[in-house]
Write an enzyme that holds these catalytic residues in place. Sequence first.
Site, PDB file in Angstrom:
ATOM      1  N   CYS A 125       0.851  -1.196   0.000  1.00  0.00           N
ATOM      2  CA  CYS A 125       0.000   0.000   0.000  1.00  0.00           C
ATOM      3  C   CYS A 125       0.886   1.246   0.000  1.00  0.00           C
ATOM      4  O   CYS A 125       1.910   1.281   0.678  1.00  0.00           O
ATOM      5  CB  CYS A 125      -0.892   0.036   1.239  1.00  0.00           C
ATOM      6  N   CYS A 149      -2.820  -8.492   6.990  1.00  0.00           N
ATOM      7  CA  CYS A 149      -2.990  -7.547   5.891  1.00  0.00           C
ATOM      8  C   CYS A 149      -4.430  -7.049   5.879  1.00  0.00           C
ATOM      9  O   CYS A 149      -5.373  -7.848   5.916  1.00  0.00           O
ATOM     10  CB  CYS A 149      -2.642  -8.220   4.573  1.00  0.00           C
ATOM     11  N   GLN A 199     -10.551 -11.731 -11.489  1.00  0.00           N
ATOM     12  CA  GLN A 199     -10.380 -10.394 -10.953  1.00  0.00           C
ATOM     13  C   GLN A 199     -10.083 -10.484  -9.456  1.00  0.00           C
ATOM     14  O   GLN A 199     -10.547 -11.387  -8.765  1.00  0.00           O
ATOM     15  CB  GLN A 199     -11.627  -9.551 -11.205  1.00  0.00           C
ATOM     16  N   PHE A 209      -9.112 -11.717 -25.185  1.00  0.00           N
ATOM     17  CA  PHE A 209      -8.419 -11.919 -23.909  1.00  0.00           C
ATOM     18  C   PHE A 209      -9.455 -12.400 -22.884  1.00  0.00           C
ATOM     19  O   PHE A 209      -9.569 -11.862 -21.783  1.00  0.00           O
ATOM     20  CB  PHE A 209      -7.734 -10.639 -23.426  1.00  0.00           C
ATOM     21  N   GLU A 212      -8.672 -16.414 -26.546  1.00  0.00           N
ATOM     22  CA  GLU A 212      -7.738 -16.397 -25.414  1.00  0.00           C
ATOM     23  C   GLU A 212      -6.517 -17.230 -25.786  1.00  0.00           C
ATOM     24  O   GLU A 212      -6.635 -18.226 -26.516  1.00  0.00           O
ATOM     25  CB  GLU A 212      -8.441 -16.970 -24.178  1.00  0.00           C
ATOM     26  N   ASP A 256     -10.051  -7.198 -22.713  1.00  0.00           N
ATOM     27  CA  ASP A 256      -9.496  -6.997 -21.366  1.00  0.00           C
ATOM     28  C   ASP A 256      -8.080  -7.562 -21.334  1.00  0.00           C
ATOM     29  O   ASP A 256      -7.834  -8.646 -20.793  1.00  0.00           O
ATOM     30  CB  ASP A 256     -10.389  -7.694 -20.337  1.00  0.00           C
ATOM     31  N   CYS A 299      -6.226  -2.483 -16.482  1.00  0.00           N
ATOM     32  CA  CYS A 299      -5.684  -2.147 -15.160  1.00  0.00           C
ATOM     33  C   CYS A 299      -4.526  -1.158 -15.283  1.00  0.00           C
ATOM     34  O   CYS A 299      -3.847  -0.873 -14.295  1.00  0.00           O
ATOM     35  CB  CYS A 299      -5.219  -3.412 -14.433  1.00  0.00           C
TER      36      CYS A 299
END
Length: 414
Positions: free
Chosen positions: A71, A145, A249, A276, A296, A346, A372
């Site tokens: 983080c 965590c 995900q 993908f 894919e 994606d 992302c």
Amino acid sequence: MAEKLTIMAMGAQGDGLASHDGQTVYVPGALPGETVRATLDDARAHDVEIVTPSAERVSPSCPHFGDCGGCSVQHWADPPYRAWKRQLVADALSRQGIETKVASLVPGTPRIRRRATFSVLRRPEGVRLGFQREGSHMIVDTTDCHVVDPVLNRARGALKALAKAVLPVMKAAAKPVSMTVTVTQTGLDVAVAGDFTLSEPGRQAAIGIALKANFARLTVRDEALAETRKPAVSFDGIAVGLPPGGFIQATARAESAMRDLVTGHMQGARSVADLFAGCGTFALPLARLARVHAVEGDRASLAALDAAWRAASGQKLRRVTTERRDLFVRPVTAKELDSFDGLVFDPPRAGAEAQAHQIAGSGVKRVAAISCNPATLARDLAILTGGGYRIVTVTPIDQFLWSPHVETVALLVR
């Protein structure tokens, strides 16, 4: 010698930005508006002391913050943090000459990440398992965590025992081994990868630990050592058996937000290409609306997608066809895409530049782009808009809480 710095803004990686002798300095742990004192190593600040704290500074919830590299912005209040993440996407688009409205960030939530890749080292004094300190192989042995699902925290003892069984004692400079752990509906799916040799005694010990810990599956260096039940997930109520190392995900909440945006955009489409496609995160739910062709590169992921579609006979899904294809080497051509009126892609962080050029030359009416990485998404969107597509919405999603990473869904029409 310590220098006094004023933080002007927050950088793209979660460091405060200051200026010193005409050079931008990156100050970890600092917030905009703060005054700090720090020693400088070129453009990097060290031994940072906060002289004048920001009113937006909050107490981090995790005791490992500032040490663990997982983080970077847990010390920032929610409103400016969310605005910064949204701005990361807006800035990436602007650099590509794309000026469009970016929606408010879909917020993340602590303790819901169901997939995590831990770094692991076995040293003479014991096993260290956690996340690496920024810029080093040093592992911070995180005991609790605040990002991951509590199930992952509770499994730490078994995961450390597993590491001790399969790993040799490693030198201080050794590269850590990775341990990817996924919370599935049938239990933990554990995959260990790295540069080490698994001995026969280690193999037998690992199997025993996996059985005792009730792991659904254990894979070590692509060898399935134990599988008491198939790790399974659900994509909008459609059950899928994950292959070893299969991608899903990181959080179910982010996945749901992405799926709602994508399926909403594809309403009315009769045939959709999913590029993908992975194990079917979008392809399977989309089959409720239209025929789907899923492309894919990973054979096991495609097999899992196909098996899930065939097993979902009671779900009234339309036909799903699959194609194994390396889209980086051989993208689906514009001519091939002309037979579809909807398309979803994606790609990994590198984006889909070659594929975007083919989409831009096609007649596909609706496109959903998921990424992302705002930088490569912006590059690919510039290709699409240059080819005649119009951006309808851009929605950032905080799948990776308190980190500089942000998921984005962009919806386009020709």
